[in-house]
Design a protein around this motif. Structure first.
Motif, mmCIF file in Angstrom:
data_model
loop_
_atom_site.group_PDB
_atom_site.id
_atom_site.type_symbol
_atom_site.label_atom_id
_atom_site.label_comp_id
_atom_site.label_asym_id
_atom_site.label_seq_id
_atom_site.Cartn_x
_atom_site.Cartn_y
_atom_site.Cartn_z
ATOM 1 N N GLN A 1 -10.199 -5.094 -8.202
ATOM 2 C CA GLN A 1 -9.840 -3.717 -8.592
ATOM 3 C C GLN A 1 -8.889 -3.101 -7.569
ATOM 4 O OE1 GLN A 1 -12.884 -0.443 -7.635
ATOM 5 N NE2 GLN A 1 -14.172 -2.246 -7.861
ATOM 6 N N THR B 1 -0.950 8.217 -7.684
ATOM 7 C CA THR B 1 -1.760 9.422 -7.464
ATOM 8 C C THR B 1 -1.024 10.674 -7.914
ATOM 9 O OG1 THR B 1 -0.976 9.437 -5.189
ATOM 10 C CG2 THR B 1 -3.163 8.557 -5.548
ATOM 11 N N LEU C 1 0.836 -1.209 0.000
ATOM 12 C CA LEU C 1 0.000 0.000 0.000
ATOM 13 C C LEU C 1 0.871 1.259 0.000
ATOM 14 C CD1 LEU C 1 -2.827 -0.985 2.509
ATOM 15 C CD2 LEU C 1 -3.097 -0.505 0.072
ATOM 16 N N GLY D 1 2.486 1.478 -3.419
ATOM 17 C CA GLY D 1 1.497 1.689 -4.483
ATOM 18 C C GLY D 1 0.863 3.066 -4.415
HETATM 19 C C1 HEM Z 1 -4.240 -2.458 -8.201
HETATM 20 C C2 HEM Z 1 -4.768 1.717 -10.636
HETATM 21 C C3 HEM Z 1 -3.620 4.201 -6.640
HETATM 22 C C4 HEM Z 1 -2.716 0.045 -4.323
HETATM 23 C C5 HEM Z 1 -4.498 -1.534 -9.197
HETATM 24 C C6 HEM Z 1 -4.937 -1.849 -10.529
HETATM 25 C C7 HEM Z 1 -5.092 -0.684 -11.203
HETATM 26 C C8 HEM Z 1 -4.728 0.385 -10.301
HETATM 27 C C9 HEM Z 1 -5.547 -0.518 -12.649
HETATM 28 C C10 HEM Z 1 -5.247 -3.240 -11.078
HETATM 29 C C11 HEM Z 1 -6.742 -3.479 -10.875
HETATM 30 C C12 HEM Z 1 -7.319 -4.659 -11.610
HETATM 31 O O1 HEM Z 1 -6.573 -5.566 -11.995
HETATM 32 O O2 HEM Z 1 -8.562 -4.682 -11.809
HETATM 33 C C13 HEM Z 1 -4.528 2.759 -9.748
HETATM 34 C C14 HEM Z 1 -4.674 4.164 -10.065
HETATM 35 C C15 HEM Z 1 -4.351 4.867 -8.937
HETATM 36 C C16 HEM Z 1 -3.981 3.889 -7.926
HETATM 37 C C17 HEM Z 1 -5.138 4.718 -11.409
HETATM 38 C C18 HEM Z 1 -4.330 6.350 -8.673
HETATM 39 C C19 HEM Z 1 -4.624 7.279 -9.530
HETATM 40 C C20 HEM Z 1 -3.310 3.297 -5.657
HETATM 41 C C21 HEM Z 1 -3.000 3.640 -4.297
HETATM 42 C C22 HEM Z 1 -2.717 2.472 -3.647
HETATM 43 C C23 HEM Z 1 -2.889 1.392 -4.610
HETATM 44 C C24 HEM Z 1 -3.017 5.055 -3.713
HETATM 45 C C25 HEM Z 1 -2.344 2.237 -2.211
HETATM 46 C C26 HEM Z 1 -2.782 2.973 -1.239
HETATM 47 C C27 HEM Z 1 -3.076 -0.989 -5.174
HETATM 48 C C28 HEM Z 1 -2.998 -2.394 -4.795
HETATM 49 C C29 HEM Z 1 -3.453 -3.123 -5.911
HETATM 50 C C30 HEM Z 1 -3.773 -2.143 -6.943
HETATM 51 C C31 HEM Z 1 -2.525 -2.965 -3.457
HETATM 52 C C32 HEM Z 1 -3.571 -4.650 -6.005
HETATM 53 C C33 HEM Z 1 -4.934 -5.107 -5.477
HETATM 54 C C34 HEM Z 1 -5.161 -6.628 -5.546
HETATM 55 O O3 HEM Z 1 -4.461 -7.317 -6.280
HETATM 56 O O4 HEM Z 1 -6.072 -7.122 -4.844
HETATM 57 N N1 HEM Z 1 -4.370 -0.160 -9.077
HETATM 58 N N2 HEM Z 1 -4.100 2.634 -8.463
HETATM 59 N N3 HEM Z 1 -3.246 1.934 -5.821
HETATM 60 N N4 HEM Z 1 -3.537 -0.879 -6.453
HETATM 61 FE FE1 HEM Z 1 -3.903 0.869 -7.428
#
Ligand code: HEM
Ligand code: 2DC
Length: 489
Positions: free
Chosen positions: A436, A250, A242, A245
């Motif tokens: 997601q 952001t 987290l 990521g």
């Molecule tokens: C997964 C986009 C911000 C943590 C993802 C995925 C996308 C994404 C496209 C894959 C989702 C899927 O396969 O359906 C974004 C965008 C963000 C953003 C566009 C900001 C503009 C963040 C932030 C965090 C984060 C702020 C942490 C606080 C994660 C985690 C996953 C993930 C841990 C994996 C979830 C899983 O596998 O269960 N993100 N993210 N992301 N994101 Fe983000």
């Protein structure tokens, strides 16, 4: 991918290295794909990430887990991280970081000149935000001297993404045997990320054990530990993910949003008016805001939310979404067997004239149009109006996540994981369904609040007419520094 779609039409199959993929971009096809993602959806694994964990014997967090193990961890985290109730208590922390950021902008912006290193300023903002929310700690990243370890952490994330790219399709074992410099750089970057994150996690957890009574704002780590559903190892692995990521994702999206708004002064003025009005809901003297007033502030700023949605349409962080299909499915007349790796090209979808009218125009209002009964941006995608706008923007609620939390609780594969109802498959920047983005709500609130705070305090202009393109460094990033002038209002 755009070129392949031009050549082969809306669906094509391709082999890169050992990886066979079926690729689509039309919303109706994404809908069919996600219908068969199963209850433990799996993405394409980023091989060097997996190889690092294996090599260093580090556990997988929610990002890299799979199957039932993933589902249990994700369910445990959903409550505290992405459920609708989780966010409001964290908003005052996010707002306090916004206040500090605005003060910093006041002190470093100069009339008529571009803000030096906007990208790094936003990295610091994003890391400060995620740490405050995760650990309840002030990192002091928005002052004049930045702690060296945080600087290293920020650089390590960018380096980790960058060095992932050439290794995407090469078996990492091979690279490791050859011990090429690239692999070493990648390992070092992850080492820096883990060392820094673990240091903070240990500190917060031991202060807790010592019954350190220091009053801390509510934070995720405390909530997750209190919930008692995950062991220490799992908590540490997911908290690290987290934290890592939450930086580039952001901050780069905010950069793009500001870039787009700087190119459209009239739109920017419209947003400013909305924001000024919404700000009035904060009581005098309540500049920090309470959870309730800050929720209301976001709720009363639909244009800001649509701006974020529109920014992710043109500037997705992830170039594609991917799923291993859990069942057979027919898409565009092709029978695709279960087990196939299917991808939705977010980049192509967001910019394709068959999907969006005037795709090159940055127009947050397009997400509203359907409600007012004007030409629907969905008509081209062949999606019915009723299906189209039961999503978040019209209702002013941020609803998609609620459905996720519900659908992930169900054990039957059921069509669409129950989430397709009310989704038009046009706003997929955070992915879809139970897998997601876990940080979605944090990201949306953090970016929303920052835009609100910036718009209230500054007029943002482009410094010159340099064209900015997009570059693939695992995530999509601007090719050159974004040069913006911040004029105090
Ligand atoms: C997964 C986009 C911000 C943590 C993802 C995925 C996308 C994404 C496209 C894959 C989702 C899927 O396969 O359906 C974004 C965008 C963000 C953003 C566009 C900001 C503009 C963040 C932030 C965090 C984060 C702020 C942490 C606080 C994660 C985690 C996953 C993930 C841990 C994996 C979830 C899983 O596998 O269960 N993100 N993210 N992301 N994101 Fe983000
Ligand atoms: C990269 O072909 C291109 O949110 C590949 O916060 C397919 C692929 C697979 C997984 C995607 C990745 C792409 C881009 C970056 C994503 C990642 C899943 C999560 C990750 C979208 C599209 C990201 C940025 C996470 C990263 C968390 C990490 C730093 C601990």
């Amino acid at each position: 991918m755009g070129h392949q779609f031009d050549t082969f039409g809306p669906i094509y199959r391709e082999r890169i290295g050992a990886q066979d993929t079926v690729n689509v971009y039309l919303p109706g096809d994404s809908a069919r794909l996600f219908m068969v993602e199963g209850i433990t959806p799996e993405r394409m694994v980023v091989r060097p990430w997996l190889a690092y964990r294996h090599y260093r014997q580090r556990s997988h967090g929610v990002l890299l887990k799979s199957g039932e193990d993933w589902r249990q961890t994700r369910l445990a985290l959903n409550h505290d991280v992405i459920s609708p109730k989780a966010l409001p208590p964290l908003l005052p922390s996010l707002q306090s970081v916004c206040n500090e950021f605005v003060s910093r902008l006041h002190s470093i912006s100069r009339p008529e000149s571009a803000l030096p290193d906007l990208s790094n300023e936003l990295f610091k903002f994003a890391l400060e935000s995620i740490c405050r929310v995760l650990y309840g700690e002030r990192m002091g990243l928005l002052g004049n001297t930045v702690p060296a370890d945080s600087e290293i952490f920020i650089q390590a994330i960018t380096e980790m993404f960058r060095t992932s790219v050439p290794m995407l399709f090469i078996p990492p074992d091979l690279l490791r045997l050859l011990s090429v410099p690239l692999w070493k750089k990648h390992m070092n970057a992850w080492d820096d990320i883990f060392l820094h994150a673990e240091k903070h996690i240990k500190k917060v957890l031991s202060a807790r054990n010592a019954k350190d009574c220091e009053a801390k704002p509510p934070h995720l780590l405390e909530n997750i530990v209190m919930r008692g559903r995950l062991n220490l190892e799992d908590i540490t692995a997911s908290a690290t993910e987290l934290m890592a990521g939450g930086v580039d994702t952001t901050s780069i999206t905010i950069q793009w949003a500001l870039w787009e708004l700087a190119g459209k002064p009239e739109l920017q003025e419209l947003l400013r008016q909305e924001v000024q009005k919404a700000w009035e809901t904060l009581h005098a003297g309540d500049a920090q805001g309470s959870p309730e007033t800050l929720s209301k502030l976001l709720k009363d700023s639909p244009l800001v939310r649509m701006t974020i949605k529109e920014t992710l349409r043109l500037h997705p962080v992830a170039v594609t979404l991917q799923r291993y299909l859990a069942h057979d499915v027919t898409i565009q007349g092709y029978n695709i067997p279960s087990g196939t790796l299917a991808q939705v090209s977010l980049w192509t979808m967001g910019r394709h004239p068959d999907v969006f009218e005037d795709p090159d125009v940055f127009s947050p209002m397009r997400w509203l149009r359907d409600i007012h009964g004007e030409a629907s941006p969905f008509s081209k995608a062949g999606i019915h109006k009723d299906e189209a706008e039961t999503t978040d923007e019209g209702a002013v609620n941020w609803r998609d996540g609620d459905e996720t939390v519900k659908s992930i609780g169900s054990t039957s594969p059921g069509p669409c994981n129950g989430a397709a109802a009310g989704n038009n498959f046009l706003a997929l920047g955070f992915g879809f369904g139970p897998r997601q983005c876990l940080g979605r709500r944090i990201a949306e609130s953090e970016m929303g609040l920052l835009l609100i705070n910036i718009l209230r305090n500054f007029r943002v202009r482009r410094f010159d007419d340099t064209q900015v393109d997009t570059h693939f460094e695992l995530i999509l990033i601007p090719t050159c520094p974004i040069q913006l002038v911040f004029e105090p209002i």
